[in-house]
Design a protein around this motif. Structure first.
Motif, PDB file in Angstrom:
ATOM      1  N   LYS A 397       0.726  -1.099   0.187  1.00 12.45           N
ATOM      2  CA  LYS A 397       0.005  -0.169   0.185  1.00 12.45           C
ATOM      3  C   LYS A 397       0.859   1.248   0.074  1.00 12.45           C
ATOM      4  O   LYS A 397       0.423   2.354  -0.835  1.00 12.45           O
ATOM      5  CB  LYS A 397      -0.849   0.002   1.161  1.00 12.45           C
ATOM      6  CG  LYS A 397      -2.030  -1.059   1.070  1.00 12.45           C
ATOM      7  CD  LYS A 397      -3.188  -0.398   0.057  1.00 12.45           C
ATOM      8  CE  LYS A 397      -4.154  -1.148  -0.107  1.00 12.45           C
ATOM      9  NZ  LYS A 397      -5.255  -0.757  -0.926  1.00 12.45           N
ATOM     10  N   ALA A 398       1.954   1.445   0.825  1.00 14.66           N
ATOM     11  CA  ALA A 398       2.687   2.348   0.759  1.00 14.66           C
ATOM     12  C   ALA A 398       3.313   2.669  -0.655  1.00 14.66           C
ATOM     13  O   ALA A 398       3.629   3.719  -1.194  1.00 14.66           O
ATOM     14  CB  ALA A 398       3.826   2.173   1.723  1.00 14.66           C
ATOM     15  N   ALA A 399       3.899   1.509  -1.315  1.00 23.58           N
ATOM     16  CA  ALA A 399       4.426   1.553  -2.800  1.00 23.58           C
ATOM     17  C   ALA A 399       3.139   2.266  -3.561  1.00 23.58           C
ATOM     18  O   ALA A 399       3.750   3.202  -4.537  1.00 23.58           O
ATOM     19  CB  ALA A 399       4.730   0.310  -3.209  1.00 23.58           C
ATOM     20  N   ASP A 400       2.249   1.892  -3.371  1.00 28.63           N
ATOM     21  CA  ASP A 400       0.836   2.446  -4.290  1.00 28.63           C
ATOM     22  C   ASP A 400       0.562   3.824  -3.845  1.00 28.63           C
ATOM     23  O   ASP A 400       0.489   4.747  -4.852  1.00 28.63           O
ATOM     24  CB  ASP A 400      -0.581   1.566  -4.040  1.00 28.63           C
ATOM     25  CG  ASP A 400      -0.268   0.152  -4.413  1.00 28.63           C
ATOM     26  OD1 ASP A 400       0.528  -0.106  -5.119  1.00 28.63           O
ATOM     27  OD2 ASP A 400      -1.166  -0.687  -3.746  1.00 28.63           O
ATOM     28  N   VAL A 401       0.832   4.270  -2.743  1.00 23.97           N
ATOM     29  CA  VAL A 401       0.639   5.750  -2.315  1.00 23.97           C
ATOM     30  C   VAL A 401       1.764   6.464  -3.088  1.00 23.97           C
ATOM     31  O   VAL A 401       1.400   7.590  -3.610  1.00 23.97           O
ATOM     32  CB  VAL A 401       0.773   5.853  -0.671  1.00 23.97           C
ATOM     33  CG1 VAL A 401       0.896   7.402  -0.426  1.00 23.97           C
ATOM     34  CG2 VAL A 401      -0.494   5.242  -0.113  1.00 23.97           C
ATOM     35  N   ILE A 402       2.835   5.866  -3.157  1.00 25.07           N
ATOM     36  CA  ILE A 402       4.058   6.839  -3.933  1.00 25.07           C
ATOM     37  C   ILE A 402       3.492   6.892  -5.401  1.00 25.07           C
ATOM     38  O   ILE A 402       3.617   8.014  -5.907  1.00 25.07           O
ATOM     39  CB  ILE A 402       5.326   6.079  -3.624  1.00 25.07           C
ATOM     40  CG1 ILE A 402       5.923   6.095  -2.071  1.00 25.07           C
ATOM     41  CG2 ILE A 402       6.450   6.567  -4.577  1.00 25.07           C
ATOM     42  CD1 ILE A 402       7.019   5.151  -2.103  1.00 25.07           C
ATOM     43  N   VAL A 403       3.122   5.825  -6.147  1.00 22.21           N
ATOM     44  CA  VAL A 403       2.800   6.119  -7.496  1.00 22.21           C
ATOM     45  C   VAL A 403       1.529   6.881  -7.538  1.00 22.21           C
ATOM     46  O   VAL A 403       1.565   7.642  -8.306  1.00 22.21           O
ATOM     47  CB  VAL A 403       2.338   4.579  -7.781  1.00 22.21           C
ATOM     48  CG1 VAL A 403       1.558   4.660  -9.210  1.00 22.21           C
ATOM     49  CG2 VAL A 403       3.524   3.616  -8.056  1.00 22.21           C
ATOM     50  N   LYS A 404       0.636   6.748  -6.634  1.00 22.73           N
ATOM     51  CA  LYS A 404      -0.566   7.760  -6.635  1.00 22.73           C
ATOM     52  C   LYS A 404      -0.153   9.164  -6.396  1.00 22.73           C
ATOM     53  O   LYS A 404      -0.678  10.135  -7.126  1.00 22.73           O
ATOM     54  CB  LYS A 404      -1.855   7.413  -5.875  1.00 22.73           C
ATOM     55  CG  LYS A 404      -2.882   8.118  -5.798  1.00 22.73           C
ATOM     56  CD  LYS A 404      -3.402   8.292  -7.175  1.00 22.73           C
ATOM     57  CE  LYS A 404      -4.008   6.946  -7.268  1.00 22.73           C
ATOM     58  NZ  LYS A 404      -4.805   6.754  -8.682  1.00 22.73           N
ATOM     59  N   ILE A 405       0.959   9.490  -5.402  1.00 19.50           N
ATOM     60  CA  ILE A 405       1.219  10.965  -5.365  1.00 19.50           C
ATOM     61  C   ILE A 405       1.920  11.398  -6.575  1.00 19.50           C
ATOM     62  O   ILE A 405       1.606  12.659  -6.971  1.00 19.50           O
ATOM     63  CB  ILE A 405       2.325  11.025  -4.145  1.00 19.50           C
ATOM     64  CG1 ILE A 405       1.567  10.814  -2.791  1.00 19.50           C
ATOM     65  CG2 ILE A 405       3.055  12.146  -4.205  1.00 19.50           C
ATOM     66  CD1 ILE A 405       2.385  10.605  -1.440  1.00 19.50           C
ATOM     67  N   ALA A 406       2.712  10.693  -7.059  1.00 19.82           N
ATOM     68  CA  ALA A 406       3.374  10.946  -8.362  1.00 19.82           C
ATOM     69  C   ALA A 406       2.471  11.610  -9.277  1.00 19.82           C
ATOM     70  O   ALA A 406       2.591  12.376 -10.188  1.00 19.82           O
ATOM     71  CB  ALA A 406       4.242   9.901  -8.891  1.00 19.82           C
ATOM     72  N   GLU A 407       1.304  10.450  -9.553  1.00 14.79           N
ATOM     73  CA  GLU A 407       0.169  10.909 -10.574  1.00 14.79           C
ATOM     74  C   GLU A 407      -0.634  11.997 -10.261  1.00 14.79           C
ATOM     75  O   GLU A 407      -0.854  12.763 -11.114  1.00 14.79           O
ATOM     76  CB  GLU A 407      -0.646   9.522 -10.547  1.00 14.79           C
ATOM     77  CG  GLU A 407      -1.643   9.400 -11.683  1.00 14.79           C
ATOM     78  CD  GLU A 407      -2.541   8.163 -11.656  1.00 14.79           C
ATOM     79  OE1 GLU A 407      -3.451   8.136 -12.755  1.00 14.79           O
ATOM     80  OE2 GLU A 407      -2.318   7.463 -10.713  1.00 14.79           O
ATOM     81  N   LEU A 408      -0.858  12.361  -9.162  1.00 13.19           N
ATOM     82  CA  LEU A 408      -1.690  13.396  -8.798  1.00 13.19           C
ATOM     83  C   LEU A 408      -0.888  14.774  -8.803  1.00 13.19           C
ATOM     84  O   LEU A 408      -1.527  15.773  -9.417  1.00 13.19           O
ATOM     85  CB  LEU A 408      -2.238  13.468  -7.361  1.00 13.19           C
ATOM     86  CG  LEU A 408      -3.137  12.379  -6.801  1.00 13.19           C
ATOM     87  CD1 LEU A 408      -3.543  12.216  -5.297  1.00 13.19           C
ATOM     88  CD2 LEU A 408      -4.435  12.575  -7.697  1.00 13.19           C
ATOM     89  N   THR A 409       0.399  14.740  -8.662  1.00 13.92           N
ATOM     90  CA  THR A 409       1.136  16.022  -8.489  1.00 13.92           C
ATOM     91  C   THR A 409       1.394  16.279 -10.219  1.00 13.92           C
ATOM     92  O   THR A 409       1.504  17.656 -10.483  1.00 13.92           O
ATOM     93  CB  THR A 409       2.724  15.724  -8.125  1.00 13.92           C
ATOM     94  OG1 THR A 409       2.586  15.255  -6.658  1.00 13.92           O
ATOM     95  CG2 THR A 409       3.427  16.757  -8.036  1.00 13.92           C
ATOM     96  N   ALA A 410       1.321  15.239 -10.958  1.00 10.38           N
ATOM     97  CA  ALA A 410       1.601  15.722 -12.440  1.00 10.38           C
ATOM     98  C   ALA A 410       0.112  16.120 -13.155  1.00 10.38           C
ATOM     99  O   ALA A 410       0.226  16.680 -14.238  1.00 10.38           O
ATOM    100  CB  ALA A 410       2.081  14.531 -13.093  1.00 10.38           C
ATOM    101  N   GLN A 411      -0.825  15.779 -12.502  1.00  6.65           N
ATOM    102  CA  GLN A 411      -2.202  16.316 -13.080  1.00  6.65           C
ATOM    103  C   GLN A 411      -2.415  17.836 -13.444  1.00  6.65           C
ATOM    104  O   GLN A 411      -1.936  18.790 -12.393  1.00  6.65           O
ATOM    105  CB  GLN A 411      -3.256  15.973 -12.407  1.00  6.65           C
ATOM    106  CG  GLN A 411      -3.466  14.478 -12.255  1.00  6.65           C
ATOM    107  CD  GLN A 411      -4.863  14.048 -11.434  1.00  6.65           C
ATOM    108  OE1 GLN A 411      -5.688  14.615 -10.487  1.00  6.65           O
ATOM    109  NE2 GLN A 411      -5.119  12.658 -11.365  1.00  6.65           N
ATOM    110  N   LYS A 412      -2.770  18.056 -14.484  1.00  4.76           N
ATOM    111  CA  LYS A 412      -2.928  19.628 -14.761  1.00  4.76           C
ATOM    112  C   LYS A 412      -4.025  20.208 -14.101  1.00  4.76           C
ATOM    113  O   LYS A 412      -5.306  19.600 -13.887  1.00  4.76           O
ATOM    114  CB  LYS A 412      -3.132  19.782 -16.342  1.00  4.76           C
ATOM    115  CG  LYS A 412      -2.015  19.479 -17.282  1.00  4.76           C
ATOM    116  CD  LYS A 412      -2.235  20.001 -18.943  1.00  4.76           C
ATOM    117  CE  LYS A 412      -1.186  19.531 -19.442  1.00  4.76           C
ATOM    118  NZ  LYS A 412      -1.400  19.974 -20.933  1.00  4.76           N
ATOM    119  N   LYS A 413      -3.847  21.293 -13.521  1.00  6.53           N
ATOM    120  CA  LYS A 413      -4.693  21.922 -12.653  1.00  6.53           C
ATOM    121  C   LYS A 413      -5.955  22.882 -13.499  1.00  6.53           C
ATOM    122  O   LYS A 413      -5.444  23.184 -14.442  1.00  6.53           O
ATOM    123  CB  LYS A 413      -4.403  22.850 -11.374  1.00  6.53           C
ATOM    124  CG  LYS A 413      -3.295  22.063 -10.557  1.00  6.53           C
ATOM    125  CD  LYS A 413      -4.125  21.230  -9.926  1.00  6.53           C
ATOM    126  CE  LYS A 413      -3.254  20.578  -8.760  1.00  6.53           C
ATOM    127  NZ  LYS A 413      -2.408  19.451  -9.384  1.00  6.53           N
TER     128      LYS A 413
END
Length: 413
Positions: A397-413
């Motif tokens: 789950k922690a590894a999944d959180v890292i991936v998700k943070i990377a994905e969310l950070t890259a989303q255009k606002k």
């Protein structure tokens, strides 16, 4: 899941215990063994800009795969283990489908990991646990964090359909002896912000920690034959005991929790002529922290006044050094980095547990070095001892959180 188990075991079976009495970086030569292994592994999974410096600080990059501007984020863990308990010859045990009962760590020595004492175990009924064999610590602090970061980086490299910006990875030595960030090159790391993967149970998200100081007090005495000592002998051990007795009796680690600070005597050595007391001082509130340091000085100064005539000078010498500060001051102005991590957990069905750390991490020092760096769970429990364990599902789950943070950070606002 076997992949993450194998990776974690390959790390914890390498002895990386640090040594506070050493003045080198890393403090023990054996930390290089895992450091070199990690460098080779990061290169093998395709990361770029993989470097290791003369002090064993490792950095690497997961390259951006988007064509728009994205903040550079980082993930950091330490590879040393605590000198509080042996980290040599770690023999991990796998407990599949944990049934909620006692776990026999070592039948010969009657060492049992029991939910009667460690109630957190019951959260993980039905999961796969990795434990010690009762003779060493496990090393989930923080090889679980390293496992999660490497696993997430590998996953991102293998799944280009997940869009993300540039991600920096940092692995440090000597965190367990308070030096993990001392020689960390923030400029070379080049991230806008980062997260340490160094928390405990699943869901933890922390951006507050103790303000911390260490004190060393040296008490002097006069040795005289005990048969003729009246009015002449001064026993430094008894003076040291007077000092300790003047500290607030209920403000100790074993009687405090939450935001309550404490004084903690960590070591005493003594003889009639000279005794030494080692003390740590902790408080989340900066004003209360300052008052705690003043109290130590006040008690010591009073002892000096009381004994100056009999001893002929100061009977106690003291040194108080700040160790680290509460990262809250540096994280709150960029609170979106907490919002992103919290959202990542929620998106993955993880309940965020936002609370203050009763301790410190590399992140609190890095935050004051210009790299805001809150802390995320790595999954382990009962660090620094033979009852340490980690649920494999928490690491995943922690590894999944890292991936998700990377994905969310890259989303255009």
């Amino acid at each position: 899941m076997q992949h993450i188990i194998d990776r974690f075991i390959s790390y914890v079976t390498v002895d990386t215990e640090s040594d506070a009495n050493s003045d080198t970086t890393p403090s023990t030569a054996k930390q290089w063994d895992l450091a070199h292994k990690l460098v080779a592994e990061l290169k093998a999974i395709g990361l770029t800009e993989v470097t290791i410096d003369d002090n064993a600080y490792i950095m690497a990059t997961v390259p951006s795969n988007v064509d728009h501007d994205v903040p550079v984020i980082g993930f950091i863990s330490h590879f040393d283990t605590s000198p509080d308990f042996s980290g040599a010859n770690v023999k991990p045990q796998i407990v599949s489908n944990y049934d909620g009962g006692d776990i026999i760590l070592n039948a010969e020595q009657n060492i049992v990991l029991s939910p009667d004492y460690f109630k957190d175990l019951l959260q993980y009924k039905g999961q796969t646990l990795i434990t010690t064999d009762g003779t060493t610590l496990l090393g989930a602090d923080d090889k679980a964090g390293i496992t999660e970061i490497v696993t997430a980086a590998e996953y991102l490299m293998q799944h280009p359909e997940i869009k993300h910006g540039k991600i920096r990875i940092g692995f440090t030595p000597d965190e367990e002896i308070g030096r993990g960030a001392h020689k960390f090159d923030v400029a070379a790391f080049g991230a806008n912000w980062a997260y340490t993967m160094d928390g405990s149970q699943i869901g933890e998200l922390e951006y507050e920690n103790f303000n911390a100081a260490g004190a060393k007090l040296t008490f002097k005495g006069k040795s005289v034959h005990p048969g003729y000592a009246k009015g002449k002998m001064i026993n430094s051990m008894l003076i040291a005991n007077k000092f300790i007795s003047k500290l607030p009796k209920e403000e100790v680690p074993e009687m405090t929790s939450g935001y309550e600070g404490f004084f903690h005597v960590t070591g005493i050595t003594g003889s009639i002529e000279e005794s030494t007391v080692q003390l740590i001082i902790r408080d989340h509130d900066s004003k209360k922290f300052a008052k705690r340091k003043k109290l130590v000085k006040k008690i010591a100064d009073k002892l000096n006044r009381n004994y100056s005539k009999q001893f002929g000078g100061d009977i106690v010498e003291y040194e108080i050094k700040d160790q680290y500060y509460n990262m809250k001051e540096k994280v709150e102005p960029v609170f979106h980095i907490i919002d992103i991590a919290e959202q990542a957990m929620k998106d993955l069905g993880i309940k965020p547990l936002i609370k203050a750390i009763r301790g410190g991490t590399d992140g609190c020092q890095l935050s004051y070095m210009g790299l805001p760096c809150p802390n995320i769970f790595a999954g382990g429990h009962n660090f620094h001892g033979k009852y340490e364990y980690v649920p494999v599902e928490s690491m995943q789950k922690a590894a999944d959180v890292i991936v998700k943070i990377a994905e969310l950070t890259a989303q255009k606002k």
